[in-house]
Design a protein around this motif. Structure first.
Motif, PDB file in Angstrom:
ATOM      1  N   GLN A 156       2.732  -8.924 -14.268  1.00  0.00           N
ATOM      2  CA  GLN A 156       1.413  -8.360 -14.009  1.00  0.00           C
ATOM      3  C   GLN A 156       1.569  -7.391 -12.838  1.00  0.00           C
ATOM      4  OE1 GLN A 156      -0.613 -12.035 -13.102  1.00  0.00           O
ATOM      5  NE2 GLN A 156      -1.440 -12.224 -15.172  1.00  0.00           N
ATOM      6  N   ILE A 157       1.360  -6.116 -13.077  1.00  0.00           N
ATOM      7  CA  ILE A 157       1.515  -5.096 -12.037  1.00  0.00           C
ATOM      8  C   ILE A 157       0.198  -4.329 -11.951  1.00  0.00           C
ATOM      9  CG2 ILE A 157       2.872  -3.124 -11.239  1.00  0.00           C
ATOM     10  CD1 ILE A 157       5.131  -4.108 -13.096  1.00  0.00           C
ATOM     11  N   CYS A 158      -0.579  -4.601 -10.923  1.00  0.00           N
ATOM     12  CA  CYS A 158      -1.929  -4.046 -10.775  1.00  0.00           C
ATOM     13  C   CYS A 158      -1.901  -2.850  -9.828  1.00  0.00           C
ATOM     14  CB  CYS A 158      -2.892  -5.099 -10.236  1.00  0.00           C
ATOM     15  SG  CYS A 158      -2.866  -6.674 -11.116  1.00  0.00           S
ATOM     16  N   ARG A 159      -2.469  -1.728 -10.260  1.00  0.00           N
ATOM     17  CA  ARG A 159      -2.487  -0.512  -9.443  1.00  0.00           C
ATOM     18  C   ARG A 159      -3.921  -0.036  -9.242  1.00  0.00           C
ATOM     19  NH1 ARG A 159       2.112   0.116 -12.659  1.00  0.00           N
ATOM     20  NH2 ARG A 159       4.042   0.601 -11.508  1.00  0.00           N
ATOM     21  N   PHE A 160      -4.357  -0.029  -7.995  1.00  0.00           N
ATOM     22  CA  PHE A 160      -5.673   0.522  -7.648  1.00  0.00           C
ATOM     23  C   PHE A 160      -5.513   1.938  -7.132  1.00  0.00           C
ATOM     24  CE2 PHE A 160      -8.350   1.790  -4.094  1.00  0.00           C
ATOM     25  CZ  PHE A 160      -9.606   1.765  -4.660  1.00  0.00           C
ATOM     26  N   THR A 161      -6.350   2.852  -7.641  1.00  0.00           N
ATOM     27  CA  THR A 161      -6.468   4.183  -7.077  1.00  0.00           C
ATOM     28  C   THR A 161      -7.949   4.500  -6.919  1.00  0.00           C
ATOM     29  OG1 THR A 161      -6.348   5.169  -9.295  1.00  0.00           O
ATOM     30  CG2 THR A 161      -4.296   5.057  -8.030  1.00  0.00           C
ATOM     31  N   PRO A 162      -8.311   5.166  -5.827  1.00  0.00           N
ATOM     32  CA  PRO A 162      -9.723   5.468  -5.606  1.00  0.00           C
ATOM     33  C   PRO A 162     -10.243   6.479  -6.620  1.00  0.00           C
ATOM     34  CG  PRO A 162      -8.344   6.527  -3.935  1.00  0.00           C
ATOM     35  CD  PRO A 162      -7.443   5.623  -4.735  1.00  0.00           C
ATOM     36  N   PRO A 163     -11.570   6.445  -6.889  1.00  0.00           N
ATOM     37  CA  PRO A 163     -12.527   5.622  -6.160  1.00  0.00           C
ATOM     38  C   PRO A 163     -12.573   4.152  -6.594  1.00  0.00           C
ATOM     39  CG  PRO A 163     -13.659   6.858  -7.855  1.00  0.00           C
ATOM     40  CD  PRO A 163     -12.234   7.334  -7.879  1.00  0.00           C
ATOM     41  N   SER A 164     -12.236   3.888  -7.885  1.00  0.00           N
ATOM     42  CA  SER A 164     -12.415   2.516  -8.382  1.00  0.00           C
ATOM     43  C   SER A 164     -11.684   2.308  -9.702  1.00  0.00           C
ATOM     44  CB  SER A 164     -13.908   2.225  -8.580  1.00  0.00           C
ATOM     45  OG  SER A 164     -14.527   3.249  -9.344  1.00  0.00           O
ATOM     46  N   HIS A 165     -10.519   2.920  -9.827  1.00  0.00           N
ATOM     47  CA  HIS A 165      -9.742   2.795 -11.057  1.00  0.00           C
ATOM     48  C   HIS A 165      -8.634   1.757 -10.855  1.00  0.00           C
ATOM     49  CE1 HIS A 165     -11.960   6.348 -11.724  1.00  0.00           C
ATOM     50  NE2 HIS A 165     -11.054   7.233 -11.353  1.00  0.00           N
ATOM     51  N   VAL A 166      -8.463   0.882 -11.836  1.00  0.00           N
ATOM     52  CA  VAL A 166      -7.384  -0.106 -11.788  1.00  0.00           C
ATOM     53  C   VAL A 166      -6.634  -0.061 -13.112  1.00  0.00           C
ATOM     54  CG1 VAL A 166      -6.748  -2.523 -11.507  1.00  0.00           C
ATOM     55  CG2 VAL A 166      -8.681  -1.596 -10.212  1.00  0.00           C
TER      56      VAL A 166
ATOM     57  N   VAL B 173      -8.524  -6.661  -0.708  1.00  0.00           N
ATOM     58  CA  VAL B 173      -8.804  -6.314   0.695  1.00  0.00           C
ATOM     59  C   VAL B 173      -8.273  -4.921   1.018  1.00  0.00           C
ATOM     60  CG1 VAL B 173      -8.266  -6.892   3.089  1.00  0.00           C
ATOM     61  CG2 VAL B 173      -8.928  -8.703   1.499  1.00  0.00           C
ATOM     62  N   GLN B 174      -7.031  -4.642   0.623  1.00  0.00           N
ATOM     63  CA  GLN B 174      -6.449  -3.331   0.906  1.00  0.00           C
ATOM     64  C   GLN B 174      -7.171  -2.220   0.135  1.00  0.00           C
ATOM     65  OE1 GLN B 174      -4.397  -2.686   3.231  1.00  0.00           O
ATOM     66  NE2 GLN B 174      -3.755  -4.750   3.779  1.00  0.00           N
ATOM     67  N   SER B 175      -7.602  -2.516  -1.077  1.00  0.00           N
ATOM     68  CA  SER B 175      -8.357  -1.528  -1.853  1.00  0.00           C
ATOM     69  C   SER B 175      -9.675  -1.196  -1.166  1.00  0.00           C
ATOM     70  CB  SER B 175      -8.622  -2.059  -3.268  1.00  0.00           C
ATOM     71  OG  SER B 175      -7.416  -2.304  -3.961  1.00  0.00           O
ATOM     72  N   ARG B 176     -10.338  -2.209  -0.643  1.00  0.00           N
ATOM     73  CA  ARG B 176     -11.608  -1.990   0.059  1.00  0.00           C
ATOM     74  C   ARG B 176     -11.407  -1.160   1.321  1.00  0.00           C
ATOM     75  NH1 ARG B 176     -16.174  -6.074  -0.555  1.00  0.00           N
ATOM     76  NH2 ARG B 176     -15.860  -7.090  -2.575  1.00  0.00           N
ATOM     77  N   ARG B 177     -10.285  -1.355   2.006  1.00  0.00           N
ATOM     78  CA  ARG B 177     -10.026  -0.574   3.217  1.00  0.00           C
ATOM     79  C   ARG B 177      -9.867   0.902   2.887  1.00  0.00           C
ATOM     80  NH1 ARG B 177      -5.700  -4.673   6.271  1.00  0.00           N
ATOM     81  NH2 ARG B 177      -7.280  -6.202   6.949  1.00  0.00           N
ATOM     82  N   ILE B 178      -9.218   1.199   1.787  1.00  0.00           N
ATOM     83  CA  ILE B 178      -9.088   2.594   1.366  1.00  0.00           C
ATOM     84  C   ILE B 178     -10.457   3.174   1.026  1.00  0.00           C
ATOM     85  CG2 ILE B 178      -8.209   4.082  -0.477  1.00  0.00           C
ATOM     86  CD1 ILE B 178      -5.713   2.268  -0.534  1.00  0.00           C
ATOM     87  N   ILE B 179     -11.260   2.413   0.296  1.00  0.00           N
ATOM     88  CA  ILE B 179     -12.618   2.855  -0.046  1.00  0.00           C
ATOM     89  C   ILE B 179     -13.428   3.109   1.211  1.00  0.00           C
ATOM     90  CG2 ILE B 179     -14.797   2.131  -1.085  1.00  0.00           C
ATOM     91  CD1 ILE B 179     -13.087   0.580  -3.164  1.00  0.00           C
TER      92      ILE B 179
ATOM     93  N   VAL C 170       0.862  -1.180   0.000  1.00  0.00           N
ATOM     94  CA  VAL C 170       0.000   0.000   0.000  1.00  0.00           C
ATOM     95  C   VAL C 170       0.896   1.227   0.000  1.00  0.00           C
ATOM     96  CG1 VAL C 170      -1.805   1.269   1.213  1.00  0.00           C
ATOM     97  CG2 VAL C 170      -1.807  -1.241   1.234  1.00  0.00           C
ATOM     98  N   GLN C 171       0.665   2.113  -0.952  1.00  0.00           N
ATOM     99  CA  GLN C 171       1.442   3.346  -1.066  1.00  0.00           C
ATOM    100  C   GLN C 171       0.477   4.524  -1.003  1.00  0.00           C
ATOM    101  OE1 GLN C 171       3.265   2.616  -4.891  1.00  0.00           O
ATOM    102  NE2 GLN C 171       4.971   1.441  -4.026  1.00  0.00           N
ATOM    103  N   GLY C 172       0.253   5.036   0.195  1.00  0.00           N
ATOM    104  CA  GLY C 172      -0.732   6.099   0.374  1.00  0.00           C
ATOM    105  C   GLY C 172      -2.119   5.574   0.088  1.00  0.00           C
ATOM    106  N   GLU C 173      -2.770   6.149  -0.924  1.00  0.00           N
ATOM    107  CA  GLU C 173      -4.102   5.678  -1.319  1.00  0.00           C
ATOM    108  C   GLU C 173      -4.040   4.797  -2.563  1.00  0.00           C
ATOM    109  OE1 GLU C 173      -6.877   8.901  -1.664  1.00  0.00           O
ATOM    110  OE2 GLU C 173      -7.402   8.728   0.454  1.00  0.00           O
ATOM    111  N   GLN C 174      -2.863   4.294  -2.880  1.00  0.00           N
ATOM    112  CA  GLN C 174      -2.702   3.380  -3.999  1.00  0.00           C
ATOM    113  C   GLN C 174      -2.311   2.004  -3.480  1.00  0.00           C
ATOM    114  OE1 GLN C 174       0.821   3.218  -6.966  1.00  0.00           O
ATOM    115  NE2 GLN C 174      -0.761   4.312  -8.107  1.00  0.00           N
TER     116      GLN C 174
END
Length: 363
Positions: A223-233, A332-338, A184-188
């Protein structure tokens, strides 16, 4: 009243730019908000509540005339500011103002802010380098899926399922045999998986050929997956001829792309899924762009039934606990940020509701 499961004070992709064209408006629900999108004066994009103040008809069933949205029921004309401008033989000065939405056309998409309009800041729309750099090409599409938007985030932040759902295209046994790292890097949230010295699956063999490279040789895959809020991957994916540095291999040794995923909640259990692939090799080859777009569209179509049936099961069996494994960490970590963002929004709403009566008291 139940609180929404999605943030609203943020920018979502509401449509592809070409979906809003000519004199025909587009009606679309975003985060529970029914919105009519249309081209107003000078072809600028506008968005208002999809509700005619006269009799409640859907404004999106009407048409655009002289930059105004005309209700197709009785001819009421609505402006981009949500105010009724005119209506045949009627005085409209006292008509209530409908909600208008902050909206922006950028990168080939229509972006909308469905929450508190006073907080909308166009500077918060994420920068998409691949959309403005001529060294990149992009092709994509749109699916409507009946599932919670967070299920799609789970799906994209854990690509283990490719071995099983996409066995004929991008799946291979080495995926679920390779460890996953999540940070987890900040909100990413960043989830990575590397597979060295393997044979490429069919989709990536075709990509290698498309870049003029041999496809029947061992490759290193990533495969390098990056989530950023609100719901972009955004997912960096690709293969390189083995032993040339993998992700960092020179351009003439690899085929790589960025999988683009904008997931926009429609309701609590349905989404608008804007998918695509941006690549930085042979950007002028339109035939290759279409081939990749078609192949990727078929791959994502394979997820639809899985996600919709998963949603049905979760609604039918709400008391069954779900297992969480190391491969689930990205979701799981993405949901916690959300959850943190939603909690902050809810706290702000409660604060406003608490002080509002004090602002309207008269003596």
């Amino acid at each position: 009243m139940n609180q929404p499961t999605y943030p609203k004070n943020t920018w979502y992709v509401a449509a592809m730019a070409e979906e809003v064209a000519g004199s025909k408006p587009l009606g679309r629900q975003v985060c529970g908000e029914s919105i009519a999108f249309y081209r107003s004066h000078k072809n600028e994009i506008a968005a208002v509540l999809d509700f005619c103040p006269h009799r409640g008809a859907a404004l999106s069933l009407g048409y655009v005339e002289d930059g105004l949205l005309v209700c197709g029921y009785h001819g009421l004309k609505m402006g981009a500011d949500g105010k009724t401008k005119e209506m045949p033989l009627q005085r409209v000065k006292g008509f209530p103002c409908m909600k208008s939405y902050a909206v922006e056309e950028r990168y080939g998409f229509i972006w909308v802010w469905p929450g508190d309009q006073s907080l909308a800041d166009k500077a918060l729309i994420p920068h998409l380098e691949w959309a403005v750099n001529p060294e990149w090409a992009y092709g994509g599409g749109l699916y409507h899926i009946n599932c919670d938007y967070r299920l799609m985030i789970d799906n994209l932040m854990d690509l283990t399922h490719e071995t099983y759902v996409h066995a004929s295209s991008i799946g291979q046994k080495e995926i679920d045999e390779s460890p996953v790292s999540t940070v987890v890097q900040g909100e990413q949230v960043l989830t990575t998986r590397y597979m060295d010295n393997i044979m490429a699956p069919p989709f990536w063999k075709a990509a290698l050929r498309g870049n003029g490279l041999a496809d029947e040789v061992p490759v290193d895959r990533w495969q390098i997956c990056r989530f950023t809020p609100p719901s972009h991957v955004m997912i960096d994916v690709g293969v390189a001829h083995a032993g040339n540095g993998g992700f960092d291999a020179p351009a003439d040794k690899k085929a790589s792309s960025t999988v683009v995923d904008f997931i926009t909640p429609e309701t609590e259990t349905s989404i608008w899924y804007f998918w695509g692939m941006a690549r930085n090799f042979k950007p002028d080859d339109q035939a290759l762009t279409e081939t990749i777009r078609e192949g990727q569209g078929n791959i994502f179509a394979e997820d639809l039934e899985v996600l919709e049936r998963q949603q049905q099961n979760l609604l039918a069996f709400p008391d069954y606990p779900l297992l969480k494994l190391d491969i689930d960490a990205g979701g799981v970590q993405s949901r916690r940020i959300i959850d943190r963002i939603i909690a902050k929004e809810n706290a702000a709403n409660v604060s406003v509701q608490t002080i509002a009566p004090l602002q309207t008291v008269s003596f």
